[in-house]
Design a protein around this motif. Structure first.
Motif, PDB file in Angstrom:
ATOM      1  N   ALA A 103      68.181  89.571  13.169  1.00 33.59           N
ATOM      2  CA  ALA A 103      66.864  89.013  12.883  1.00 33.59           C
ATOM      3  C   ALA A 103      65.969  89.057  14.112  1.00 33.59           C
ATOM      4  O   ALA A 103      64.753  89.261  14.007  1.00 33.59           O
ATOM      5  CB  ALA A 103      67.005  87.577  12.385  1.00 33.59           C
ATOM      6  N   ALA A 104      66.560  88.881  15.298  1.00 37.46           N
ATOM      7  CA  ALA A 104      65.760  88.917  16.530  1.00 37.46           C
ATOM      8  C   ALA A 104      65.142  90.285  16.763  1.00 37.46           C
ATOM      9  O   ALA A 104      64.100  90.392  17.416  1.00 37.46           O
ATOM     10  CB  ALA A 104      66.619  88.511  17.724  1.00 37.46           C
ATOM     11  N   ARG A 105      65.775  91.340  16.249  1.00 38.59           N
ATOM     12  CA  ARG A 105      65.191  92.683  16.380  1.00 38.59           C
ATOM     13  C   ARG A 105      63.861  92.742  15.618  1.00 38.59           C
ATOM     14  O   ARG A 105      62.866  93.261  16.141  1.00 38.59           O
ATOM     15  CB  ARG A 105      66.177  93.720  15.836  1.00 38.59           C
ATOM     16  N   LEU A 106      63.829  92.222  14.386  1.00 40.09           N
ATOM     17  CA  LEU A 106      62.572  92.205  13.638  1.00 40.09           C
ATOM     18  C   LEU A 106      61.561  91.313  14.329  1.00 40.09           C
ATOM     19  O   LEU A 106      60.368  91.650  14.388  1.00 40.09           O
ATOM     20  CB  LEU A 106      62.824  91.730  12.204  1.00 40.09           C
ATOM     21  N   TRP A 107      62.020  90.166  14.850  1.00 35.85           N
ATOM     22  CA  TRP A 107      61.116  89.268  15.586  1.00 35.85           C
ATOM     23  C   TRP A 107      60.427  90.021  16.715  1.00 35.85           C
ATOM     24  O   TRP A 107      59.204  89.948  16.864  1.00 35.85           O
ATOM     25  CB  TRP A 107      61.937  88.096  16.137  1.00 35.85           C
ATOM     26  N   TRP A 108      61.191  90.781  17.513  1.00 31.08           N
ATOM     27  CA  TRP A 108      60.585  91.504  18.634  1.00 31.08           C
ATOM     28  C   TRP A 108      59.679  92.628  18.140  1.00 31.08           C
ATOM     29  O   TRP A 108      58.578  92.828  18.671  1.00 31.08           O
ATOM     30  CB  TRP A 108      61.666  92.076  19.557  1.00 31.08           C
ATOM     31  N   LEU A 109      60.113  93.359  17.128  1.00 39.54           N
ATOM     32  CA  LEU A 109      59.320  94.481  16.639  1.00 39.54           C
ATOM     33  C   LEU A 109      57.959  94.018  16.128  1.00 39.54           C
ATOM     34  O   LEU A 109      56.938  94.673  16.393  1.00 39.54           O
ATOM     35  CB  LEU A 109      60.067  95.211  15.520  1.00 39.54           C
ATOM     36  N   LEU A 110      57.930  92.917  15.418  1.00 41.09           N
ATOM     37  CA  LEU A 110      56.646  92.428  14.924  1.00 41.09           C
ATOM     38  C   LEU A 110      55.727  92.017  16.068  1.00 41.09           C
ATOM     39  O   LEU A 110      54.524  92.297  16.048  1.00 41.09           O
ATOM     40  CB  LEU A 110      56.859  91.267  13.956  1.00 41.09           C
ATOM     41  N   ARG A 111      56.267  91.372  17.055  1.00 38.45           N
ATOM     42  CA  ARG A 111      55.458  91.023  18.227  1.00 38.45           C
ATOM     43  C   ARG A 111      54.960  92.273  18.941  1.00 38.45           C
ATOM     44  O   ARG A 111      53.821  92.324  19.431  1.00 38.45           O
ATOM     45  CB  ARG A 111      56.267  90.145  19.179  1.00 38.45           C
ATOM     46  N   TRP A 112      55.805  93.294  19.008  1.00 33.04           N
ATOM     47  CA  TRP A 112      55.418  94.573  19.604  1.00 33.04           C
ATOM     48  C   TRP A 112      54.254  95.197  18.836  1.00 33.04           C
ATOM     49  O   TRP A 112      53.364  95.826  19.428  1.00 33.04           O
ATOM     50  CB  TRP A 112      56.627  95.496  19.610  1.00 33.04           C
TER      51      TRP A 112
END
Length: 283
Positions: A103-112
């Protein structure tokens, strides 16, 4: 109207505050069984949750030199998010069954991509079920919209940056893999064991308490502060095996109030694909 969630959201908050306008994403995945996440989603997921696959949706094509989970094409990911109704003001919640590992991968990607209204469900699907909330098998419906990717600068570095800063005080590299893999032992995912010279180890699971939820912010601040000797978080670069669990350490640092760290997305699997790059082993 509640303030946007940009790091973690609790089960109680999700259950009481979520509206049909929120978008919830099931990010369950298993590195040893690539179909396990989809199967688990089909068997039961949070009401209203859509499924995103680590390899199909949250990663791009592999060249053999760019790591096991390269960053996805920003426009393709934006199109996917828009197709299920993620708009500029949408609150997004990501969850998995691995303490936030995926889930943290999606969290970072959206912020990116410039979307800060994204949080990880603290404790994941296990905490949701333990609180007595239902799981469903129905596929949700959503009206498509347009998600505009606005890539943020300064959130990531590449292999050339890491190589050129190996012995510089301007970079502190933190590796999120398990200690044995960091030392170069028991390597089963990548062809070479070891770590990038100068890196220190912070196993991502050390961010969690015994229940599988993130430790309190003050505790995370103390632990990461000790790792970087109270230094500037902006000089920290997070890596792992393929740019996935490094995002967990990034999230933990944000929870701790230590903002500004960057991701080396290619991580060890990209680094070791080039035999000219130096390798270290041991602690």
């Amino acid at each position: 109207m509640p303030q946007p969630f940009t790091q973690l959201v609790s089960v109680a908050e999700l259950a009481s505050l979520a509206t049909p306008a929120w978008r919830i994403f099931d990010c369950r995945f298993n590195l040893a069984d690539l179909t396990a996440g989809r199967q688990a989603y089909a068997q039961g997921h949070l009401p209203g949750a859509f499924f995103l696959d680590l390899e199909d949706d949250l990663s791009g094509p592999r060249s053999g030199l760019n790591g096991r989970h390269p960053l996805p094409d920003p426009q393709l990911l934006a199109d996917k998010l828009g197709s299920v109704g993620v708009a500029p003001g949408t609150q997004v919640v990501a969850y998995d069954d691995a303490g936030g590992m995926f889930a943290a991968r999606l969290w970072w990607l959206l912020r990116w991509l410039g979307h800060d209204r994204v949080a990880v469900l603290n404790g994941g699907i296990q905490a949701w079920a333990a609180a007595g909330h239902p799981l469903v098998t129905e596929q949700p419906d959503a009206r498509a919209t347009t998600f505009v990717a606005r890539r943020q600068k300064g959130m990531r570095v590449d292999a050339d940056f890491v190589l050129s800063h190996l012995h510089s005080a301007e970079m502190q590299l933190i590796d999120a893999r398990a200690p044995d893999r960091f030392r170069g032992e028991n390597e089963t995912l990548d062809p070479v064991g070891g770590h990038i010279p100068g890196a220190i180890n912070r196993f991502f699971r050390d961010n969690l308490d015994a229940s599988g939820a993130f430790k309190p912010p003050a505790q995370l601040q103390e632990e990461f502060g000790a790792l970087i000797n109270g230094g500037d978080a902006h000089r920290v670069v997070l890596s792992c095996g393929s740019g996935v669990t490094a995002c967990h350490n990034l999230l933990a640092m944000e929870v701790a109030g230590l903002s500004g760290a960057r991701l080396y997305a290619g991580s060890w699997s990209e680094w070791c694909a080039d035999p000219s790059r130096p390798v270290a082993t041991g602690a």
